[in-house]
Motif scaffolding. Sequence first.
Motif, PDB file in Angstrom:
ATOM      1  N   PRO A 161      53.365  61.421 -13.033  1.00  0.00           N
ATOM      2  CA  PRO A 161      53.352  60.401 -14.251  1.00  0.00           C
ATOM      3  C   PRO A 161      52.653  61.040 -15.128  1.00  0.00           C
ATOM      4  N   TYR A 162      51.841  60.818 -16.526  1.00  0.00           N
ATOM      5  CA  TYR A 162      50.757  61.036 -16.749  1.00  0.00           C
ATOM      6  C   TYR A 162      49.819  59.851 -16.501  1.00  0.00           C
ATOM      7  N   ALA A 163      48.767  60.844 -16.295  1.00  0.00           N
ATOM      8  CA  ALA A 163      47.080  59.669 -16.502  1.00  0.00           C
ATOM      9  C   ALA A 163      47.577  58.222 -15.597  1.00  0.00           C
ATOM     10  N   PRO A 164      48.229  59.264 -14.048  1.00  0.00           N
ATOM     11  CA  PRO A 164      48.102  58.255 -12.995  1.00  0.00           C
ATOM     12  C   PRO A 164      47.155  57.260 -12.917  1.00  0.00           C
ATOM     13  N   ALA A 165      46.962  55.913 -12.536  1.00  0.00           N
ATOM     14  CA  ALA A 165      45.915  54.522 -12.212  1.00  0.00           C
ATOM     15  C   ALA A 165      47.322  53.140 -12.061  1.00  0.00           C
ATOM     16  N   PRO A 166      46.521  52.890 -11.469  1.00  0.00           N
ATOM     17  CA  PRO A 166      47.382  51.275 -10.940  1.00  0.00           C
ATOM     18  C   PRO A 166      46.495  50.533 -12.140  1.00  0.00           C
ATOM     19  N   GLY A 167      47.374  49.122 -12.559  1.00  0.00           N
ATOM     20  CA  GLY A 167      47.058  48.564 -12.849  1.00  0.00           C
ATOM     21  C   GLY A 167      46.326  48.320 -14.539  1.00  0.00           C
ATOM     22  N   ASN A 168      48.037  49.167 -15.441  1.00  0.00           N
ATOM     23  CA  ASN A 168      47.128  49.168 -16.965  1.00  0.00           C
ATOM     24  C   ASN A 168      48.339  48.425 -17.788  1.00  0.00           C
ATOM     25  N   VAL A 169      49.246  47.919 -16.753  1.00  0.00           N
ATOM     26  CA  VAL A 169      50.147  47.136 -17.659  1.00  0.00           C
ATOM     27  C   VAL A 169      49.551  46.346 -18.631  1.00  0.00           C
ATOM     28  N   TYR A 170      49.984  46.392 -20.257  1.00  0.00           N
ATOM     29  CA  TYR A 170      49.832  45.388 -21.083  1.00  0.00           C
ATOM     30  C   TYR A 170      48.724  46.257 -21.286  1.00  0.00           C
ATOM     31  N   GLY A 176      43.816  53.692 -20.135  1.00  0.00           N
ATOM     32  CA  GLY A 176      45.968  54.123 -19.404  1.00  0.00           C
ATOM     33  C   GLY A 176      46.386  55.001 -20.063  1.00  0.00           C
ATOM     34  N   ASP A 177      45.681  55.565 -21.037  1.00  0.00           N
ATOM     35  CA  ASP A 177      46.459  56.804 -22.796  1.00  0.00           C
ATOM     36  C   ASP A 177      44.940  57.587 -23.000  1.00  0.00           C
TER      37      ASP A 177
END
Length: 451
Positions: A161-170, A176-177
């Motif tokens: 996955p590109y730019a893996p990190a949790p908690g970036n929904v919405y 996140g990008d």
Amino acid sequence: MSAQETPRIRTRMDRLTAQGVDVVRVIYPDLIGVDRARDVLLEHLPSACDHGLAFCRAVYHTSPQGDVVDMAGGLDAGLPDVVVRPDLDTLTPLPWEPGVAWCLGDSVDPATGRPAPESPRDLLRSVLGHWSALGLRPVVGPELEYYLCDPAPQAPTGWQPYAPAPGNVYSAGLRGDPDRHLLRTLRQLRDLGLGVTAGNHEFGSGQFEINLTHSGALDAADRAFRFKAAVKELARAEGRLATFMAKPFGSEGGSGFHLHFSALDDSGANAFDDPADRHGLSGTARHAVAGLLAHAPALASLLNPTVNSYKRFGPDTLAPWLVDWGLDNRSAMVRIPPERGAGSRLELRLGDAGANPYLAVAATLAAALLGIRAAAEPPAPLEGYGYDTARSPVLPMTLDASLDALAADTELTGLLGADFTAAFVGYKRDELRRFRRHITDWEFTEYAYHL
């Protein structure tokens, strides 16, 4: 080409020449929604419109691995042609490919002069004809999610996955990008005229959602098909992979293909709205909900069309697992968004992003139409969190089970057509046969060292 068509084509060619275009890319969907295409030099466009572009019909029966499934119109027929004619009403320059415009094509069987039986675009047209007979015009708004992936030679699949990190929904922006993928993509898709409205980072690492505006059902499916093709091509230009696979990573969430839809009556009013109803829904809307619920097991085969699709289902996934409906309830298979009046609509949350947009829309509308014809009423709407198997039936949990449900649903297949159903089911049964012979990394890791 008719005498009336010649000036129209010449006018289009002059306009393209003025825009610096000298190649037209004619694309059309195969059975699973992959874009097939041919580049045509502009000076040969009149011939392509007149005689069509010949393709082997077996392209509809060719797997992602290049195997040709032996079925009607394929090996057993001697690999005959279909003819694809450009739909000039869909011509538009490609923002990222200077000198190239693209347009959709329609597939015709030269032996009969009729649409090829496997043609997804024509299947949707056929279903819309049945709605028209009731004086109704469906309006559809597609929502699609996808994963952006970076090359990862160390990973078993070659991608991560590109730019893996949790908690970036919405979220939007660099958090996140970090490479601004979403901004570039939004602008290119806007310039392509696909009716995109907004986008954001979704739940999973590298997962994005871009929203498309609502429109007539065929136009909405056309735009969703081109949207998927465009996003994948733009990712390739970045050296990345954009995938609409239902669940590409076991540690991340799945990608959905949610369909919002309503219908306009002959006066242009929303036929799903009724202010006098306690839920604000007309009888037509309730009947449509009942049709979706009644035919949900068969619908799963067309909206969740891969072996991988069923790994997206289950409790606490926010993907449907049960056959139910609810008022503004995202845990239900059919959600009724809170807007009423002109905004009254249903949201079918069953589909995953790997579905062919034409088949997803056609099957959804066919099931809803059957409910409307039967004046069927749904059960009481779901209240609370919708993962209680004591309250609602469970959807098919494998592709095999959903194909069995499709084959048994004679009402639905009667609308979709025997030829199409045979082609789709045969193609997917072959996919299952190939999968069952395949040894996965999980199996080797689980068993090889211990047994």
